[in-house]
Scaffold this motif. Sequence first.
Motif, PDB file in Angstrom:
ATOM      1  N   ILE A 133      23.304  19.254  -7.973  1.00 54.79           N
ATOM      2  CA  ILE A 133      24.497  20.081  -7.823  1.00 54.79           C
ATOM      3  C   ILE A 133      24.595  20.899  -9.098  1.00 54.79           C
ATOM      4  O   ILE A 133      24.632  20.330 -10.203  1.00 54.79           O
ATOM      5  CB  ILE A 133      25.774  19.237  -7.619  1.00 54.79           C
ATOM      6  CG1 ILE A 133      25.680  18.436  -6.320  1.00 54.79           C
ATOM      7  CG2 ILE A 133      27.018  20.137  -7.630  1.00 54.79           C
ATOM      8  CD1 ILE A 133      26.857  17.505  -6.068  1.00 54.79           C
ATOM      9  N   ASP A 134      24.614  22.210  -8.963  1.00 51.13           N
ATOM     10  CA  ASP A 134      24.649  23.106 -10.122  1.00 51.13           C
ATOM     11  C   ASP A 134      23.553  22.766 -11.130  1.00 51.13           C
ATOM     12  O   ASP A 134      23.792  22.704 -12.339  1.00 51.13           O
ATOM     13  CB  ASP A 134      26.025  23.077 -10.791  1.00 51.13           C
ATOM     14  CG  ASP A 134      27.131  23.577  -9.871  1.00 51.13           C
ATOM     15  OD1 ASP A 134      26.853  24.473  -9.048  1.00 51.13           O
ATOM     16  OD2 ASP A 134      28.266  23.061  -9.969  1.00 51.13           O
ATOM     17  N   GLU A 135      22.343  22.496 -10.602  1.00 49.21           N
ATOM     18  CA  GLU A 135      21.151  22.185 -11.393  1.00 49.21           C
ATOM     19  C   GLU A 135      21.252  20.880 -12.184  1.00 49.21           C
ATOM     20  O   GLU A 135      20.487  20.655 -13.124  1.00 49.21           O
ATOM     21  CB  GLU A 135      20.789  23.352 -12.315  1.00 49.21           C
ATOM     22  CG  GLU A 135      20.471  24.622 -11.535  1.00 49.21           C
ATOM     23  CD  GLU A 135      20.040  25.775 -12.415  1.00 49.21           C
ATOM     24  OE1 GLU A 135      19.778  25.568 -13.617  1.00 49.21           O
ATOM     25  OE2 GLU A 135      19.955  26.897 -11.888  1.00 49.21           O
ATOM     26  N   GLN A 166      24.035   2.980 -13.718  1.00 50.57           N
ATOM     27  CA  GLN A 166      25.237   2.768 -12.911  1.00 50.57           C
ATOM     28  C   GLN A 166      25.092   1.562 -11.981  1.00 50.57           C
ATOM     29  O   GLN A 166      26.093   0.992 -11.548  1.00 50.57           O
ATOM     30  CB  GLN A 166      25.570   4.023 -12.089  1.00 50.57           C
ATOM     31  CG  GLN A 166      26.022   5.184 -12.926  1.00 50.57           C
ATOM     32  CD  GLN A 166      26.369   6.410 -12.101  1.00 50.57           C
ATOM     33  OE1 GLN A 166      26.506   6.351 -10.880  1.00 50.57           O
ATOM     34  NE2 GLN A 166      26.513   7.538 -12.778  1.00 50.57           N
ATOM     35  N   LEU A 167      23.856   1.167 -11.696  1.00 54.67           N
ATOM     36  CA  LEU A 167      23.598  -0.020 -10.876  1.00 54.67           C
ATOM     37  C   LEU A 167      23.309  -1.250 -11.730  1.00 54.67           C
ATOM     38  O   LEU A 167      23.023  -2.317 -11.195  1.00 54.67           O
ATOM     39  CB  LEU A 167      22.424   0.223  -9.927  1.00 54.67           C
ATOM     40  CG  LEU A 167      22.603   1.297  -8.867  1.00 54.67           C
ATOM     41  CD1 LEU A 167      21.382   1.325  -7.961  1.00 54.67           C
ATOM     42  CD2 LEU A 167      23.866   1.090  -8.059  1.00 54.67           C
ATOM     43  N   GLY A 168      23.334  -1.086 -13.047  1.00 50.20           N
ATOM     44  CA  GLY A 168      23.098  -2.215 -13.935  1.00 50.20           C
ATOM     45  C   GLY A 168      21.678  -2.361 -14.442  1.00 50.20           C
ATOM     46  O   GLY A 168      21.355  -3.350 -15.101  1.00 50.20           O
ATOM     47  N   PHE A 179      14.595   2.598  -4.272  1.00 55.22           N
ATOM     48  CA  PHE A 179      15.851   2.799  -4.988  1.00 55.22           C
ATOM     49  C   PHE A 179      16.522   4.045  -4.448  1.00 55.22           C
ATOM     50  O   PHE A 179      15.855   5.037  -4.146  1.00 55.22           O
ATOM     51  CB  PHE A 179      15.621   2.928  -6.500  1.00 55.22           C
ATOM     52  CG  PHE A 179      15.421   1.607  -7.170  1.00 55.22           C
ATOM     53  CD1 PHE A 179      16.503   0.903  -7.672  1.00 55.22           C
ATOM     54  CD2 PHE A 179      14.158   1.053  -7.260  1.00 55.22           C
ATOM     55  CE1 PHE A 179      16.327  -0.337  -8.260  1.00 55.22           C
ATOM     56  CE2 PHE A 179      13.966  -0.177  -7.848  1.00 55.22           C
ATOM     57  CZ  PHE A 179      15.056  -0.876  -8.347  1.00 55.22           C
ATOM     58  N   PHE A 180      17.826   3.979  -4.345  1.00 53.37           N
ATOM     59  CA  PHE A 180      18.621   5.097  -3.847  1.00 53.37           C
ATOM     60  C   PHE A 180      19.958   5.029  -4.565  1.00 53.37           C
ATOM     61  O   PHE A 180      20.716   4.093  -4.379  1.00 53.37           O
ATOM     62  CB  PHE A 180      18.798   4.955  -2.332  1.00 53.37           C
ATOM     63  CG  PHE A 180      19.535   6.083  -1.653  1.00 53.37           C
ATOM     64  CD1 PHE A 180      19.760   7.299  -2.262  1.00 53.37           C
ATOM     65  CD2 PHE A 180      19.990   5.900  -0.363  1.00 53.37           C
ATOM     66  CE1 PHE A 180      20.422   8.323  -1.601  1.00 53.37           C
ATOM     67  CE2 PHE A 180      20.648   6.905   0.316  1.00 53.37           C
ATOM     68  CZ  PHE A 180      20.864   8.113  -0.307  1.00 53.37           C
ATOM     69  N   VAL A 181      20.198   6.011  -5.421  1.00 52.36           N
ATOM     70  CA  VAL A 181      21.438   6.023  -6.212  1.00 52.36           C
ATOM     71  C   VAL A 181      22.085   7.393  -6.097  1.00 52.36           C
ATOM     72  O   VAL A 181      21.413   8.413  -6.240  1.00 52.36           O
ATOM     73  CB  VAL A 181      21.174   5.727  -7.709  1.00 52.36           C
ATOM     74  CG1 VAL A 181      22.487   5.608  -8.466  1.00 52.36           C
ATOM     75  CG2 VAL A 181      20.324   4.482  -7.887  1.00 52.36           C
ATOM     76  N   VAL A 182      23.389   7.378  -5.852  1.00 60.24           N
ATOM     77  CA  VAL A 182      24.207   8.577  -5.912  1.00 60.24           C
ATOM     78  C   VAL A 182      25.187   8.375  -7.058  1.00 60.24           C
ATOM     79  O   VAL A 182      25.834   7.331  -7.146  1.00 60.24           O
ATOM     80  CB  VAL A 182      24.973   8.822  -4.587  1.00 60.24           C
ATOM     81  CG1 VAL A 182      25.890  10.029  -4.713  1.00 60.24           C
ATOM     82  CG2 VAL A 182      23.998   9.000  -3.432  1.00 60.24           C
ATOM     83  N   ASP A 183      25.283   9.362  -7.934  1.00 59.94           N
ATOM     84  CA  ASP A 183      26.198   9.286  -9.077  1.00 59.94           C
ATOM     85  C   ASP A 183      27.588   8.906  -8.592  1.00 59.94           C
ATOM     86  O   ASP A 183      28.103   9.469  -7.625  1.00 59.94           O
ATOM     87  CB  ASP A 183      26.241  10.641  -9.801  1.00 59.94           C
ATOM     88  CG  ASP A 183      26.998  10.580 -11.105  1.00 59.94           C
ATOM     89  OD1 ASP A 183      28.189  10.214 -11.092  1.00 59.94           O
ATOM     90  OD2 ASP A 183      26.401  10.909 -12.147  1.00 59.94           O
ATOM     91  N   GLU A 184      28.190   7.930  -9.266  1.00 62.91           N
ATOM     92  CA  GLU A 184      29.504   7.430  -8.857  1.00 62.91           C
ATOM     93  C   GLU A 184      30.564   8.527  -8.837  1.00 62.91           C
ATOM     94  O   GLU A 184      31.562   8.409  -8.119  1.00 62.91           O
ATOM     95  CB  GLU A 184      29.936   6.274  -9.763  1.00 62.91           C
ATOM     96  CG  GLU A 184      30.023   6.639 -11.231  1.00 62.91           C
ATOM     97  CD  GLU A 184      30.086   5.420 -12.144  1.00 62.91           C
ATOM     98  OE1 GLU A 184      29.951   4.276 -11.646  1.00 62.91           O
ATOM     99  OE2 GLU A 184      30.272   5.617 -13.345  1.00 62.91           O
ATOM    100  N   ASN A 185      30.363   9.616  -9.564  1.00 66.70           N
ATOM    101  CA  ASN A 185      31.333  10.708  -9.604  1.00 66.70           C
ATOM    102  C   ASN A 185      31.276  11.625  -8.381  1.00 66.70           C
ATOM    103  O   ASN A 185      32.174  12.443  -8.181  1.00 66.70           O
ATOM    104  CB  ASN A 185      31.145  11.546 -10.872  1.00 66.70           C
ATOM    105  CG  ASN A 185      31.405  10.727 -12.116  1.00 66.70           C
ATOM    106  OD1 ASN A 185      32.427  10.059 -12.237  1.00 66.70           O
ATOM    107  ND2 ASN A 185      30.463  10.748 -13.035  1.00 66.70           N
TER     108      ASN A 185
END
Length: 141
Positions: A51-53, A21-23, A78-84
Amino acid sequence: MDNIRNAHLDDAGKIRELLEQLGYLHTVEFIRTKLACLLGDNSYRVFVYEIDEIVVSFITLHFSVQIAYEGEFTTIGFFVVDENVRSKGVGKAMEEYCTNLAKQRGCALMELYSNEKRVDAHRFYERQGYQSYKKYFMKML
């Protein structure tokens, strides 16, 4: 926090998806190899948020001794949170969890690099109390 746990090698596939998601386009095996190195080094910590495993975020921390400071430095690699699930408190929970860990270790400061184009991330970091410094140098080897 119940949703945050130490990462393990089985998380490599989901971490690869988040990095995409970050390329950053890598194979699961590449990520698994890098993750094994991080997990085997006591100066690193890797956490995931579920979230929900399902892993929806990860963060890497590096603790390093700095000669001119009383405490260690904590660097977010690195620190990524799912775009959803962005803007739902996941990033805030992860960052605060890691900040508390750094404080418990007696760290003097927490630092990170965020690409110039990630404007939303910059706003997040500023809300979390980070200050921007204008110079960053790197040399590709």
